[in-house]
Design a protein around this motif. Structure first.
Motif, PDB file in Angstrom:
ATOM      1  N   CYS A   5      48.683  35.585  51.804  1.00  0.00           N
ATOM      2  CA  CYS A   5      49.782  35.080  50.979  1.00  0.00           C
ATOM      3  C   CYS A   5      50.036  33.606  51.250  1.00  0.00           C
ATOM      4  O   CYS A   5      49.397  33.014  52.125  1.00  0.00           O
ATOM      5  N   GLY A   6      50.969  33.025  50.527  1.00  0.00           N
ATOM      6  CA  GLY A   6      51.330  31.636  50.788  1.00  0.00           C
ATOM      7  C   GLY A   6      52.162  31.059  49.666  1.00  0.00           C
ATOM      8  O   GLY A   6      52.442  31.740  48.667  1.00  0.00           O
ATOM      9  N   MET A   7      52.571  29.792  49.839  1.00  0.00           N
ATOM     10  CA  MET A   7      53.307  29.095  48.779  1.00  0.00           C
ATOM     11  C   MET A   7      52.281  28.456  47.858  1.00  0.00           C
ATOM     12  O   MET A   7      51.339  27.798  48.331  1.00  0.00           O
TER      13      MET A   7
ATOM     14  N   THR B   8      36.195  37.072  41.427  1.00  0.00           N
ATOM     15  CA  THR B   8      36.164  37.453  42.840  1.00  0.00           C
ATOM     16  C   THR B   8      37.553  37.833  43.335  1.00  0.00           C
ATOM     17  O   THR B   8      37.708  38.335  44.441  1.00  0.00           O
ATOM     18  N   HIS B   9      38.556  37.535  42.527  1.00  0.00           N
ATOM     19  CA  HIS B   9      39.934  37.951  42.838  1.00  0.00           C
ATOM     20  C   HIS B   9      40.742  37.950  41.544  1.00  0.00           C
ATOM     21  O   HIS B   9      40.312  37.361  40.541  1.00  0.00           O
ATOM     22  N   THR B  10      41.897  38.601  41.559  1.00  0.00           N
ATOM     23  CA  THR B  10      42.686  38.611  40.315  1.00  0.00           C
ATOM     24  C   THR B  10      43.642  37.416  40.257  1.00  0.00           C
ATOM     25  O   THR B  10      44.484  37.343  39.363  1.00  0.00           O
ATOM     26  N   SER B  11      43.478  36.455  41.166  1.00  0.00           N
ATOM     27  CA  SER B  11      44.244  35.206  41.047  1.00  0.00           C
ATOM     28  C   SER B  11      43.911  34.545  39.709  1.00  0.00           C
ATOM     29  O   SER B  11      44.720  33.790  39.154  1.00  0.00           O
ATOM     30  N   SER B  12      42.707  34.834  39.193  1.00  0.00           N
ATOM     31  CA  SER B  12      42.293  34.274  37.899  1.00  0.00           C
ATOM     32  C   SER B  12      43.263  34.683  36.780  1.00  0.00           C
ATOM     33  O   SER B  12      43.525  33.910  35.865  1.00  0.00           O
TER      34      SER B  12
ATOM     35  N   PHE C 204      44.391  27.756  47.396  1.00  0.00           N
ATOM     36  CA  PHE C 204      45.432  27.754  46.358  1.00  0.00           C
ATOM     37  C   PHE C 204      46.843  27.911  46.899  1.00  0.00           C
ATOM     38  O   PHE C 204      47.807  27.931  46.131  1.00  0.00           O
ATOM     39  N   THR C 205      47.004  28.060  48.212  1.00  0.00           N
ATOM     40  CA  THR C 205      48.360  28.152  48.777  1.00  0.00           C
ATOM     41  C   THR C 205      48.496  27.196  49.967  1.00  0.00           C
ATOM     42  O   THR C 205      47.553  26.929  50.685  1.00  0.00           O
ATOM     43  N   GLU C 206      49.705  26.688  50.128  1.00  0.00           N
ATOM     44  CA  GLU C 206      49.984  25.817  51.262  1.00  0.00           C
ATOM     45  C   GLU C 206      51.466  25.857  51.560  1.00  0.00           C
ATOM     46  O   GLU C 206      52.257  25.477  50.691  1.00  0.00           O
TER      47      GLU C 206
ATOM     48  N   PHE D 211      50.676  36.309  46.628  1.00  0.00           N
ATOM     49  CA  PHE D 211      50.099  37.182  47.660  1.00  0.00           C
ATOM     50  C   PHE D 211      49.022  38.027  47.010  1.00  0.00           C
ATOM     51  O   PHE D 211      48.977  38.166  45.775  1.00  0.00           O
ATOM     52  N   GLY D 212      48.130  38.544  47.835  1.00  0.00           N
ATOM     53  CA  GLY D 212      47.076  39.382  47.267  1.00  0.00           C
ATOM     54  C   GLY D 212      46.610  40.391  48.298  1.00  0.00           C
ATOM     55  O   GLY D 212      46.453  40.077  49.481  1.00  0.00           O
ATOM     56  N   MET D 213      46.438  41.650  47.827  1.00  0.00           N
ATOM     57  CA  MET D 213      45.994  42.689  48.773  1.00  0.00           C
ATOM     58  C   MET D 213      44.895  43.535  48.145  1.00  0.00           C
ATOM     59  O   MET D 213      44.778  43.622  46.921  1.00  0.00           O
TER      60      MET D 213
ATOM     61  N   HIS E  58      39.277  46.784  44.530  1.00  0.00           N
ATOM     62  CA  HIS E  58      40.456  46.597  43.675  1.00  0.00           C
ATOM     63  C   HIS E  58      41.533  45.797  44.398  1.00  0.00           C
ATOM     64  O   HIS E  58      41.709  45.954  45.600  1.00  0.00           O
ATOM     65  N   GLN E  59      42.207  44.967  43.635  1.00  0.00           N
ATOM     66  CA  GLN E  59      43.258  44.149  44.214  1.00  0.00           C
ATOM     67  C   GLN E  59      44.555  44.304  43.443  1.00  0.00           C
ATOM     68  O   GLN E  59      44.544  44.680  42.270  1.00  0.00           O
ATOM     69  N   VAL E  60      45.646  44.010  44.118  1.00  0.00           N
ATOM     70  CA  VAL E  60      46.893  43.732  43.408  1.00  0.00           C
ATOM     71  C   VAL E  60      47.357  42.391  43.948  1.00  0.00           C
ATOM     72  O   VAL E  60      47.565  42.238  45.154  1.00  0.00           O
ATOM     73  N   GLU E  61      47.437  41.400  43.075  1.00  0.00           N
ATOM     74  CA  GLU E  61      47.925  40.088  43.499  1.00  0.00           C
ATOM     75  C   GLU E  61      49.274  39.837  42.846  1.00  0.00           C
ATOM     76  O   GLU E  61      49.535  40.320  41.736  1.00  0.00           O
ATOM     77  N   GLY E  62      50.130  39.119  43.526  1.00  0.00           N
ATOM     78  CA  GLY E  62      51.474  38.866  43.001  1.00  0.00           C
ATOM     79  C   GLY E  62      51.749  37.372  42.911  1.00  0.00           C
ATOM     80  O   GLY E  62      51.175  36.571  43.667  1.00  0.00           O
TER      81      GLY E  62
ATOM     82  N   TYR F 244      34.856  41.573  42.140  1.00  0.00           N
ATOM     83  CA  TYR F 244      33.451  41.738  42.554  1.00  0.00           C
ATOM     84  C   TYR F 244      33.064  40.675  43.581  1.00  0.00           C
ATOM     85  O   TYR F 244      33.400  39.501  43.421  1.00  0.00           O
ATOM     86  N   ARG F 245      32.357  41.090  44.596  1.00  0.00           N
ATOM     87  CA  ARG F 245      31.821  40.115  45.554  1.00  0.00           C
ATOM     88  C   ARG F 245      30.423  40.526  45.961  1.00  0.00           C
ATOM     89  O   ARG F 245      30.148  41.722  46.163  1.00  0.00           O
ATOM     90  N   ASN F 246      29.576  39.515  46.084  1.00  0.00           N
ATOM     91  CA  ASN F 246      28.169  39.790  46.350  1.00  0.00           C
ATOM     92  C   ASN F 246      27.950  40.063  47.839  1.00  0.00           C
ATOM     93  O   ASN F 246      27.534  39.191  48.588  1.00  0.00           O
TER      94      ASN F 246
HETATM   95  N1  PHE Z   1      43.111  35.649  46.288  1.00  0.00           N
HETATM   96  C1  PHE Z   1      43.060  35.954  47.706  1.00  0.00           C
HETATM   97  C2  PHE Z   1      41.860  36.842  47.968  1.00  0.00           C
HETATM   98  O1  PHE Z   1      41.279  37.337  47.056  1.00  0.00           O
HETATM   99  C3  PHE Z   1      44.295  36.651  48.180  1.00  0.00           C
HETATM  100  C4  PHE Z   1      45.496  35.769  48.106  1.00  0.00           C
HETATM  101  C5  PHE Z   1      46.276  35.759  46.984  1.00  0.00           C
HETATM  102  C6  PHE Z   1      45.860  34.969  49.164  1.00  0.00           C
HETATM  103  C7  PHE Z   1      47.388  34.956  46.881  1.00  0.00           C
HETATM  104  C8  PHE Z   1      46.960  34.156  49.082  1.00  0.00           C
HETATM  105  C9  PHE Z   1      47.714  34.164  47.968  1.00  0.00           C
HETATM  106  O2  PHE Z   1      41.485  37.027  49.075  1.00  0.00           O
END
Ligand code: PHE
Length: 343
Positions: free
Chosen positions: A285-287, A169-173, A252-254, A308-310, A209-213, A195-197
């Protein structure tokens, strides 16, 4: 007799050397050798002067010379006419067929641009599987099993053997995989399809599509995150771009924040694109939550990090004013061709 034979041999040599590559030269050759006052005729008239006992033999010599000349002439004639026939078949004045030039997809263009901006400050690309297990998509990212946050992202579940898997559901994986396998410092961006339902509409799609950092090192602070994202916004949207952060929540961020960029159309004054707020939301985004670092085997007392993720479609929407998400995946050439000049 000998004299006649020598003469014929000389003439044969001359005939062999003749250049017979066009109609005019062919005609000249024909008149010279085979014409009514030509050399072959002359040889036959010379036959009269040959003594009777040699006439037969001399006649045979002249005859075979005649045949030789005729063959030479005929085959050269064939070659010349073949050449001119071919020439006639090709119409050099016909307009050529235009080669259709493709254009790059706006999502590819924007993804490449985002990657280029982060590459300049040392982020490397990482990629991972689109079919993920629960651990990499959720659990390692601090989503407890029954946590309602899992509902934030409606997931497509798929079965793979015994194991239940999901379309990520995100590229944080991908970043979980990096944290598990690499030692800090880590500076990476993960572009990819997710992918999201969701019901498909102008504003939502079942894939995007995402780019996460992710940046992890000793003493990484929220100020680093803010400066990195400001640098990114200015590079992408222009020097005048400003950002603001609003408190938000991600498991996953705080702390977590939502990032807005000053409206690219009205420069923050207020217009219908930014709904008169002057700001456009571009990413989360977040820590990185210490629980996430620990789950991935990184000592959270030594290291800290930001993430971060966009959405690439969202950024493309702002850059190119595309307000229907469905256009990106319909493959309508009229839509795609508009991005030619953006190459
Ligand atoms: N993974 C989050 C999303 O898909 C985006 C995100 C990434 C938010 C990293 C914070 C930090 O919406």
């Amino acid at each position: 007799m000998i004299e006649l034979q020598n003469k014929i041999a000389e003439l044969a040599e001359e005939a062999k050397k003749a250049e017979l590559n066009d109609k005019a030269k062919l005609e000249e050759f024909r008149i010279k050798f085979l014409g009514s006052k030509g050399l072959v005729k002359q040889l036959f008239s010379e036959l009269k002067t040959v003594p009777n006992e040699n006439k037969r033999e001399a006649g045979q010599h002249i005859n075979s010379f005649k045949l030789f000349i005729e063959e030479l002439f005929e085959s050269a004639k064939d070659l010349v006419s073949e050449k001119s026939e071919k020439k006639e078949q090709i119409d050099f004045t016909r307009p050529g067929e235009a080669v259709l030039l493709g254009s790059r997809h706006p999502i590819s263009l924007v993804r490449e641009e985002i990657i280029a901006i982060f590459s300049k400050i040392g982020f490397v690309i990482s990629e991972g599987p689109e079919i993920e297990d629960d651990w990499h998509n959720f659990s390692a990212l601090n989503f407890p099993p029954e946590h309602p946050a899992r509902d934030m992202q409606d997931t497509f579940f798929v079965e793979k053997g015994e194991k239940e898997m999901a379309l990520r559901t995100h590229t944080s994986s991908v970043q979980v995989r990096i944290m598990e396998n690499q030692k800090p410092p880590i500076r990476t961006i993960s572009p990819g399809r997710v992918y999201r339902n969701e019901a498909i509409s102008a504003r939502a799609h079942c894939f995007f599509h995402q780019v996460e950092g992710l940046y992890i090192d000793k003493k990484v602070s929220f100020a680093d995150l803010k400066q990195t994202l400001l640098y990114f916004a200015k590079d992408l949207f222009g020097e005048k771009a400003q950002i603001r952060m609003r408190p938000s929540y991600f498991p996953f961020t705080e702390p977590s924040a939502e990032v807005d960029v000053s409206c690219t159309l009205c420069n923050g004054k207020g217009c219908n694109v930014c709904k008169y707020t002057g700001w456009l939301e571009i990413m989360g985004c977040g820590m990185v939550d210490p629980n996430v670092l620990e789950a991935c085997g990184i000592d959270s007392t030594i290291y800290s990090g930001f993430a971060f993720g966009m959405g690439v479609e969202r950024i493309a929407q702002l850059k190119y004013r595309v307000n229907d998400l469905r256009l990106y995946s319909e493959n309508d050439v009229r839509f795609l061709q508009q991005f030619k000049s953006a190459l």
